[in-house]
Motif scaffolding. Structure first.
Motif, PDB file in Angstrom:
ATOM      1  N   LYS A 106       7.695  -6.875   7.082  1.00 20.80           N
ATOM      2  CA  LYS A 106       7.733  -5.432   7.294  1.00 20.80           C
ATOM      3  C   LYS A 106       8.982  -4.810   6.666  1.00 20.80           C
ATOM      4  O   LYS A 106       8.948  -3.682   6.169  1.00 20.80           O
ATOM      5  CB  LYS A 106       7.650  -5.121   8.791  1.00 20.80           C
ATOM      6  CG  LYS A 106       6.325  -5.568   9.401  1.00 20.80           C
ATOM      7  CD  LYS A 106       6.245  -5.330  10.883  1.00 20.80           C
ATOM      8  CE  LYS A 106       5.840  -3.912  11.204  1.00 20.80           C
ATOM      9  NZ  LYS A 106       5.493  -3.738  12.633  1.00 20.80           N
ATOM     10  N   GLN A 107      10.068  -5.588   6.655  1.00 15.65           N
ATOM     11  CA  GLN A 107      11.272  -5.098   5.995  1.00 15.65           C
ATOM     12  C   GLN A 107      11.101  -5.054   4.471  1.00 15.65           C
ATOM     13  O   GLN A 107      11.682  -4.199   3.801  1.00 15.65           O
ATOM     14  CB  GLN A 107      12.465  -5.990   6.359  1.00 15.65           C
ATOM     15  CG  GLN A 107      12.929  -5.855   7.798  1.00 15.65           C
ATOM     16  CD  GLN A 107      13.391  -4.453   8.131  1.00 15.65           C
ATOM     17  OE1 GLN A 107      14.219  -3.886   7.428  1.00 15.65           O
ATOM     18  NE2 GLN A 107      12.843  -3.885   9.194  1.00 15.65           N
ATOM     19  N   ILE A 108      10.304  -5.960   3.940  1.00 19.49           N
ATOM     20  CA  ILE A 108      10.030  -5.935   2.501  1.00 19.49           C
ATOM     21  C   ILE A 108       9.255  -4.673   2.134  1.00 19.49           C
ATOM     22  O   ILE A 108       9.505  -4.055   1.087  1.00 19.49           O
ATOM     23  CB  ILE A 108       9.287  -7.217   2.075  1.00 19.49           C
ATOM     24  CG1 ILE A 108      10.246  -8.424   2.145  1.00 19.49           C
ATOM     25  CG2 ILE A 108       8.706  -7.083   0.664  1.00 19.49           C
ATOM     26  CD1 ILE A 108       9.568  -9.767   1.928  1.00 19.49           C
ATOM     27  N   ILE A 109       8.316  -4.275   2.979  1.00 15.39           N
ATOM     28  CA  ILE A 109       7.603  -3.014   2.739  1.00 15.39           C
ATOM     29  C   ILE A 109       8.579  -1.842   2.732  1.00 15.39           C
ATOM     30  O   ILE A 109       8.517  -0.949   1.869  1.00 15.39           O
ATOM     31  CB  ILE A 109       6.498  -2.809   3.796  1.00 15.39           C
ATOM     32  CG1 ILE A 109       5.384  -3.835   3.610  1.00 15.39           C
ATOM     33  CG2 ILE A 109       5.931  -1.385   3.721  1.00 15.39           C
ATOM     34  CD1 ILE A 109       4.298  -3.782   4.670  1.00 15.39           C
TER      35      ILE A 109
ATOM     36  N   ARG B 244       3.435   1.285   9.974  1.00 11.00           N
ATOM     37  CA  ARG B 244       3.001   1.581  11.330  1.00 11.00           C
ATOM     38  C   ARG B 244       1.537   1.171  11.450  1.00 11.00           C
ATOM     39  O   ARG B 244       0.727   1.488  10.581  1.00 11.00           O
ATOM     40  CB  ARG B 244       3.155   3.075  11.661  1.00 11.00           C
ATOM     41  CG  ARG B 244       4.561   3.634  11.448  1.00 11.00           C
ATOM     42  CD  ARG B 244       5.595   2.968  12.322  1.00 11.00           C
ATOM     43  NE  ARG B 244       6.917   3.584  12.182  1.00 11.00           N
ATOM     44  CZ  ARG B 244       8.056   2.982  12.469  1.00 11.00           C
ATOM     45  NH1 ARG B 244       8.063   1.729  12.913  1.00 11.00           N
ATOM     46  NH2 ARG B 244       9.211   3.611  12.316  1.00 11.00           N
ATOM     47  N   GLU B 245       1.231   0.473  12.516  1.00 19.52           N
ATOM     48  CA  GLU B 245      -0.136  -0.016  12.709  1.00 19.52           C
ATOM     49  C   GLU B 245      -0.920   0.947  13.597  1.00 19.52           C
ATOM     50  O   GLU B 245      -0.465   1.328  14.679  1.00 19.52           O
ATOM     51  CB  GLU B 245      -0.135  -1.403  13.350  1.00 19.52           C
ATOM     52  CG  GLU B 245       0.567  -2.467  12.521  1.00 19.52           C
ATOM     53  CD  GLU B 245       2.042  -2.609  12.800  1.00 19.52           C
ATOM     54  OE1 GLU B 245       2.774  -3.167  11.954  1.00 19.52           O
ATOM     55  OE2 GLU B 245       2.476  -2.143  13.874  1.00 19.52           O
TER      56      GLU B 245
ATOM     57  N   PHE C  90       2.246  -1.759  -5.771  1.00 16.47           N
ATOM     58  CA  PHE C  90       2.141  -2.709  -4.666  1.00 16.47           C
ATOM     59  C   PHE C  90       1.084  -2.216  -3.676  1.00 16.47           C
ATOM     60  O   PHE C  90       0.861  -1.012  -3.521  1.00 16.47           O
ATOM     61  CB  PHE C  90       3.468  -2.825  -3.899  1.00 16.47           C
ATOM     62  CG  PHE C  90       4.609  -3.402  -4.675  1.00 16.47           C
ATOM     63  CD1 PHE C  90       4.896  -4.755  -4.598  1.00 16.47           C
ATOM     64  CD2 PHE C  90       5.418  -2.594  -5.468  1.00 16.47           C
ATOM     65  CE1 PHE C  90       5.976  -5.300  -5.298  1.00 16.47           C
ATOM     66  CE2 PHE C  90       6.489  -3.120  -6.169  1.00 16.47           C
ATOM     67  CZ  PHE C  90       6.770  -4.480  -6.079  1.00 16.47           C
ATOM     68  N   ALA C  91       0.479  -3.169  -2.989  1.00 18.62           N
ATOM     69  CA  ALA C  91      -0.345  -2.860  -1.818  1.00 18.62           C
ATOM     70  C   ALA C  91      -0.450  -4.135  -0.997  1.00 18.62           C
ATOM     71  O   ALA C  91      -0.416  -5.242  -1.543  1.00 18.62           O
ATOM     72  CB  ALA C  91      -1.739  -2.365  -2.213  1.00 18.62           C
ATOM     73  N   GLY C  92      -0.558  -3.995   0.295  1.00 19.80           N
ATOM     74  CA  GLY C  92      -0.693  -5.151   1.167  1.00 19.80           C
ATOM     75  C   GLY C  92      -0.193  -4.838   2.562  1.00 19.80           C
ATOM     76  O   GLY C  92       0.598  -3.904   2.763  1.00 19.80           O
ATOM     77  N   LYS C  93      -0.653  -5.613   3.516  1.00 19.60           N
ATOM     78  CA  LYS C  93      -0.268  -5.428   4.909  1.00 19.60           C
ATOM     79  C   LYS C  93       0.609  -6.588   5.364  1.00 19.60           C
ATOM     80  O   LYS C  93       0.436  -7.723   4.918  1.00 19.60           O
ATOM     81  CB  LYS C  93      -1.504  -5.339   5.798  1.00 19.60           C
ATOM     82  CG  LYS C  93      -2.383  -4.125   5.515  1.00 19.60           C
ATOM     83  CD  LYS C  93      -3.609  -4.088   6.417  1.00 19.60           C
ATOM     84  CE  LYS C  93      -4.464  -2.864   6.124  1.00 19.60           C
ATOM     85  NZ  LYS C  93      -5.660  -2.802   6.992  1.00 19.60           N
TER      86      LYS C  93
ATOM     87  N   GLN D 204      -3.114   0.721   8.197  1.00 22.66           N
ATOM     88  CA  GLN D 204      -1.703   0.757   7.842  1.00 22.66           C
ATOM     89  C   GLN D 204      -1.306   2.173   7.435  1.00 22.66           C
ATOM     90  O   GLN D 204      -1.877   2.752   6.510  1.00 22.66           O
ATOM     91  CB  GLN D 204      -1.427  -0.213   6.693  1.00 22.66           C
ATOM     92  CG  GLN D 204       0.034  -0.302   6.280  1.00 22.66           C
ATOM     93  CD  GLN D 204       0.190  -1.039   4.954  1.00 22.66           C
ATOM     94  OE1 GLN D 204      -0.419  -0.655   3.955  1.00 22.66           O
ATOM     95  NE2 GLN D 204       0.995  -2.085   4.941  1.00 22.66           N
ATOM     96  N   GLU D 205      -0.341   2.706   8.148  1.00 23.25           N
ATOM     97  CA  GLU D 205       0.267   3.966   7.765  1.00 23.25           C
ATOM     98  C   GLU D 205       1.742   3.714   7.463  1.00 23.25           C
ATOM     99  O   GLU D 205       2.333   2.755   7.974  1.00 23.25           O
ATOM    100  CB  GLU D 205       0.111   5.019   8.872  1.00 23.25           C
ATOM    101  CG  GLU D 205      -1.338   5.402   9.131  1.00 23.25           C
ATOM    102  CD  GLU D 205      -1.485   6.480  10.192  1.00 23.25           C
ATOM    103  OE1 GLU D 205      -0.434   6.913  10.748  1.00 23.25           O
ATOM    104  OE2 GLU D 205      -2.613   6.900  10.466  1.00 23.25           O
ATOM    105  N   ILE D 206       2.327   4.571   6.645  1.00 18.52           N
ATOM    106  CA  ILE D 206       3.730   4.425   6.269  1.00 18.52           C
ATOM    107  C   ILE D 206       4.510   5.620   6.816  1.00 18.52           C
ATOM    108  O   ILE D 206       4.166   6.779   6.562  1.00 18.52           O
ATOM    109  CB  ILE D 206       3.906   4.335   4.744  1.00 18.52           C
ATOM    110  CG1 ILE D 206       3.083   3.164   4.183  1.00 18.52           C
ATOM    111  CG2 ILE D 206       5.373   4.187   4.388  1.00 18.52           C
ATOM    112  CD1 ILE D 206       3.469   1.797   4.701  1.00 18.52           C
TER     113      ILE D 206
END
Length: 816
Positions: free
Chosen positions: A600-603, A162-163, A588-591, A154-156
Motif C-alpha cells: 500500500k505504501q508503494i501505491i 482505500r478499499e 501502473f494499475a493493481g491492487k 479500489q479508490e485512491i
C-alpha cells in the motif's frame, strides 16, 4: 478441426431481444436504455446457451467421456457479453443490429459488472482454462465459490488505497442459473467418538456436527463455435431454513436469525482478512466448503451411471488449482471410507489416481499451513484422516530411508513446533498422482528446491505445463483492430490454433503491413489516452512510449524497481544530465492486499512521484506517470492492446509463470524482464533480439543468499545512480508536505531487509532501459520486433496448455 460458428439473422436476434424486454423485464420496445438492452441481450444469449448445455450433456452421456473438474477459489471470468457473442458467432450481427438502432454495442457492454470472483493471475488462468476446455470439446467443468462481494473496489485518496465493498451481485446477474434442486448438505464442527465395529476394527464417528447448505449457481462456458457449452458451478452458502423455528418458538428470535446469518457469511466475500483469527477461520471454512460441495456433486453425478467406485478414476479427473483445494484429499477419503464404506487402502488408491495438484508459487507465504487446532475445531474428522495419511506415508519413507529423521521431518504433512501446522502443499502432493509447475523454470525450482525430497521419491509425478491465455478474449475480443488485420492477412484459423500466427512472420518487414500494424497500435493508444483523461483528468501523448506495469502490487513483482527507474530518469533530466529523446508514459494499475502495508505504501509512492513529475514543467513533454485505479479484467482489456513496453521485472525465481506477460506479447508489446517464470520461454520463442532481458538469474540470487555476500551498502557506495534515488526517498523529494513517509525505503534497503534484490538489478535495469529508448527511436525496427512477438506467441495459448494437461495428467493415472 476448426468449429463451425453459429449463424443468426438480425431479425431473429431482434425478435429474441424484444421478447425479453417485454416478458423478462416488462419494458416497452424498442428501447435505447443501455442497461435494459444489456439484460435482454444477455437473456437472449442465455436461451441459446441453455439449449447447447443440454445437447452437450447428451453427447457426454452417450459417449461416457471422462470428466475433468477444475477446483479453484478464484475464477476471474471478466465481463461475459462480448466473449459469449464472439464464441457463439453472433458478435457482428449483434453489433450491426444495435448500430442500425443508433446504439453503440460498447456502451451496452459497459453495463455489465466485472464478476468479483478472483484477484489476479490464478483466477484469470482458471477462466482461460474453462474457455479452452469448451473450445477443445473436453468435458471440463469449473467449481468455485459464489462470492457476493469481490476483493474490493479500489479508490485512491491522497495517493493512498482505500478499499470499498465490491457488491458485484447488487445488480441482476443474467448469466447464472440457480440450482436449488441440487443443493447439498455439508457437515462442520462437532466431535469425534471413538468406536469399534463388530469385527473389533476402529470405527470413529463424527457426531453433533452443524451443517451448511451449499446452493449451486451455474454459469455457461461457451467454446468457440458454440458446439460445446460446459459450465462453471459456483456454490453459495445458505442455511437449512430461514431460521431455526424451534429456537424462534422458544422466544429467542435474534439467536434464530444469527444461525442463518452465520451460515451465509461463509460466501459473502473473497479473501477475508487473514491477519486476524476470525478471518483465518473463515478462509479455512471457505476452502472446506468448496471441496465438500464439489466432491458431493461429483460423486452424485458419477453414481447416476455406476454402482461402485471401480471406474471412478477412469471417469473423473480432479485438478486442484494451487493449495486452496488441498482438503479435497481428506474429504474424498472421508466420503469413500465413512459414507461409502470402502476399505482404506482401496479408497487411497482411488484418491491418488483421481486427484492432481498444480503448484503456482514458490513463495513461502502462499504455501498454506493451517493450525492443527483450528482444523480440529472446524473439521475434526478431516484432521484425523490427515494424521492417518501422514502416519502411513512416514512409515513408507522410514522403511525406504531408515534413520533419516531430518527427512521425515521435512516431508511430514505436519510441521511440529509450539503449535502443530498442517502443510497443505504436502497433503496435495501425497494425495495426488501428479504435481505440475506452470513454467519450465518454475517446475525445475520445485524439483530442485521446494519439493526436492518428493521429487527424489516420485520423479514420475512431476510434470511441467506452462501456462497459457485464451486468444478468444485477449486478442479477438480485447484487440478487434489487430484481430481483423491478422484475419485479413492469414485467415481466421488462429482463433482456434494460435500456432498459425507464425504465418505472420513473412509480413514483419512488409511496409504496408507494418504501417497498418503501427496505425492500430496508435489507435489503441488514443483509446487508452482518452480513458486516462476521463478517469484522472491527465493529458497523455499517444505518440509517447507507453511503458506499462499492471499486476497485483507485491514486493516480488517489483513495482518499486520501476519507480526507482522513473525517479532516476526524472533526476537526470532536471539536473541537465540527460536530454530526453523519447517521451514516455509510465502506466501502473493493481491492487494491494488490505493488510499488506508495504504494497500500500508503494501505491502511495507511485502517486507522489507521479504528482511531482506530472506538475514539473521541466519534464512535462518527456515524462508522465499514471496509476489507473480499480484494476480489473475489463480494464486490462483496454490497457494491454495499447502497450509498447511490457514490464515483467519480478525477482528471478519468484514468479511461477505469469500470464500478463503472454497477453502483452500477443498484442504486440515488447517485453522487458528478468529470466523469471514464463519469460524464459518467451525469450526462446521470440528470440533474443526481440525481448529485453536483464538482471540476476535465479541461481545467482540463490548463491548470493547462501553465501551471504549481498551487501547493499556497497551498492549504495559504488553506484551513484542508486545513491541518488535512495537519497531522494530519504530526503523527502517526493513528499515535501508529508515529511519522512518514504524513508522506510532507504532504511529497508540499507539494513539488508530487501528480500527482492532491487539494488543488484537496478543498474542493469537502467542500462536495458537506455537500450529500449534507443530502439524505440527506430519505428520500423521496433514495429518489426512487435510483429514478430505476435507471430511467435502461439505457444502461450491456453488451448496448448489444456492439451498438455489432458495428455500428461488427466488421462494418465499413476499408483504408488
Amino acid at each position: 478441426m476448426k468449429p463451425t460458428v453459429n449463424k443468426i439473422s438480425k431479425s431473429d436476434l431482434k425478435t429474441s431481444i424484444d421478447y425479453h424486454l417485454r416478458c423478462s423485464l416488462c419494458k416497452e420496445t424498442p428501447t435505447k436504455d443501455y442497461r435494459d438492452l444489456f439484460l435482454s441481450t444477455a437473456f437472449s444469449l442465455r436461451d441459446r446457451m441453455a439449449e447447447k448445455i443440454l445437447h452437450t450433456e447428451q453427447r457426454y452421456q452417450a459417449s461416457q467421456t471422462k470428466r475433468v473438474y477444475y477446483l479453484s477459489l478464484e475464477f476471474l471470468i471478466g465481463r461475459l457479453m462480448g466473449n459469449n457473442l464472439h464464441n457463439l458467432g453472433m458478435f457482428d450481427v449483434c453489433r450491426e443490429f444495435m448500430a442500425e438502432a443508433g446504439i453503440d454495442i460498447e456502451e451496452v457492454r459497459e453495463q455489465e459488472n466485472d464478476p468479483g470472483l478472483g484477484n489476479g493471475g490464478l483466477g484469470r488462468l482458471a477462466a482461460c482454462f474453462l474457455d479452452s476446455m469448451a473450445t477443445l470439446d473436453i468435458a471440463g467443468f469449473g467449481y468455485g465459490i459464489h462470492y457476493e462481494y469481490g476483493l474490493f473496489k479500489q479508490e485512491i485518496d491522497n495517493g493512498y488505497q482505500r478499499e470499498k465493498p465490491d457488491n458485484w451481485l447488487a445488480d441482476l446477474n443474467p448469466w447464472e442459473f440457480k440450482r436449488t434442486d441440487e443443493k447439498c448438505i455439508i457437515p462442520i464442527k462437532g466431535r469425534i467418538e471413538h468406536f469399534q465395529d463388530r469385527d473389533g476394527e476402529y470405527n470413529p464417528m463424527w457426531l453433533d456436527w452443524n451443517f451448511i447448505v451449499g446452493i449451486p449457481f451455474d454459469i455457461p462456458v461457451v467454446g468457440y463455435g458454440g458446439k460445446t457449452v460446459n459450465w462453471l458451478r459456483l456454490y453459495g452458502a445458505g442455511s437449512s431454513a430461514d431460521f431455526d423455528i424451534q429456537i424462534f418458538n422458544e422466544g429467542d428470535y435474534f439467536r434464530a436469525v444469527e444461525q442463518k446469518v452465520e451460515s451465509e457469511t461463509i460466501t459473502k466475500m473473497l479473501y477475508p482478512l487473514d491477519t486476524i483469527m476470525s478471518g483465518r477461520e473463515l478462509r479455512l471454512v471457505q476452502e472446506y466448503f468448496l471441496v465438500a460441495c464439489t466432491l458431493k456433486d461429483i460423486i452424485r453425478r458419477y453414481m447416476k451411471n455406476n454402482e461402485n467406485f471401480d471406474r471412478f478414476p477412469d471417469q473423473v479427473a480432479i485438478q486442484m488449482n494451487d493449495t486452496h483445494p488441498s482438503l479435497a484429499v481428506a474429504e474424498l477419503m472421508r466420503l469413500l471410507v465413512d459414507e461409502y464404506a470402502l476399505p482404506w487402502g482401496h479408497a487411497w488408491e482411488i484418491t491418488q489416481q483421481t486427484l492432481a495438484y498444480t503448484n503456482h508459487t514458490v513463495l513461502a507465504e502462499a504455501l498454506e499451513k493451517w493450525p492443527a487446532a483450528l482444523l480440529e475445531r472446524i473439521i475434526p474428522r478431516h484432521l484425523q484422516i490427515i494424521y492417518e495419511i501422514n502416519r502411513q506415508f512416514l512409515e513408507k519413507i522410514a522403511a525406504r530411508y531408515p534413520n533419516d529423521v531430518d527427512l521425515l521431518q521435512r516431508m511430514s504433512l505436519i510441521e511440529e513446533g509450539e503449535s502443530k501446522q498442517v502443510r497443505m502443499a504436502h497433503l496435495a502432493l501425497v494425495g495426488s498422482h501428479s504435481v505440475n509447475g506452470v513454467s519450465s523454470l518454475h517446475t525445475e525450482i520445485l524439483k530442485q528446491d521446494n519439493f526436492s525430497d518428493f521429487y527424489a521419491l516420485w520423479p514420475e509425478r512431476f510434470v511441467n505445463v506452462t501456462n497459457g491465455i485464451t486468444q478468444r478474449r485477449w486478442l479477438l475480443g480485447a484487440n478487434p483492430r489487430l484481430a481483423e488485420l491478422i484475419t485479413d492477412t492469414i485467415g481466421d484459423s488462429w482463433i482456434t490454433d494460435l500456432s498459425q500466427l507464425r504465418r505472420l512472420e513473412p509480413h514483419a518487414d512488409q511496409t504496408v503491413f507494418m504501417d497498418e500494424f503501427r496505425d492500430i497500435k496508435r489507435a489503441n493508444k488514443e483509446d487508452l489516452s482518452k480513458i486516462i483523461s476521463d478517469t484522472l483528468w491527465l493529458s497523455i501523448d499517444p505518440d509517447s512510449l507507453f511503458d506499462i506495469h499492471i499486476k497485483r502490487i507485491h514486493e516480488y513483482k517489483r513495482q518499486l524497481l520501476k519507480i526507482m527507474h522513473i525517479v532516476h530518469e526524472y533526476l537526470q533530466i532536471i539536473r541537465g544530465e540527460k536530454t530526453p529523446t523519447v517521451a514516455k508514459t509510465f502506466i501502473f494499475a493493481g491492487k494491494a492486499a488490505p493488510g499488506y502495508w508495504v504494497a500500500k505504501q508503494i501505491i502511495k509512492l507511485i502517486h507522489n512521484v507521479g504528482q511531482v513529475i506530472n506538475q514539473d514543467r521541466r519534464v512535462r513533454d518527456a515524462l508522465k506517470v499514471v496509476f489507473l485505479p480499480d484494476y480489473s479484467v475489463s480494464l486490462a482489456e483496454k490497457i494491454i492492446p495499447a502497450a509498447d513496453l511490457s514490464e515483467q521485472i519480478s525477482m528471478a525465481g519468484q514468479e511461477a509463470s505469469g500470464t500478463g506477460n503472454m497477453k502483452f506479447m500477443l498484442n504486440g508489446a515488447l517485453t522487458v524482464g528478468t529470466l523469471d517464470g514464463a519469460n524464459v520461454e518467451m525469450l526462446e520463442e521470440a528470440g533474443a533480439d526481440n525481448i529485453f532481458i536483464f538482471g540476476l538469474k535465479a541461481e545467482e540470487i540463490t548463491d548470493m543468499i547462501k553465501k551471504k555476500n549481498y551487501h547493499p551498502v556497497e551498492y549504495y557506495r559504488l553506484f551513484p545512480e542508486i545513491r541518488r534515488v535512495l537519497d531522494a526517498f530519504r530526503d523527502n523529494t517526493f513528499c515535501p508536505d508529508e515529511q519522512g513517509i518514504f524513508q522506510w525505503i532507504y532504511h529497508r534497503m540499507m539494513n539488508n531487509e530487501d528480500s527482492y534484490f532491487h539494488l543488484p538489478d537496478f543498474s542493469p535495469y537502467i542500462q536495458v532501459q537506455d537500450q529500449i529508448e534507443a530502439e524505440y527511436l527506430d519505428p520500423v525496427n521496433w514495429t518489426k520486433k512487435a510483429i514478430l512477438n505476435v507471430a511467435r506467441s502461439g505457444k502461450f495459448s491456453s488451448d496448448r496448455a489444456i492439451s498438455d494437461y489432458n495428455r500428461l495428467i488427466w488421462n494418465k493415472n499413476a499408483q504408488s
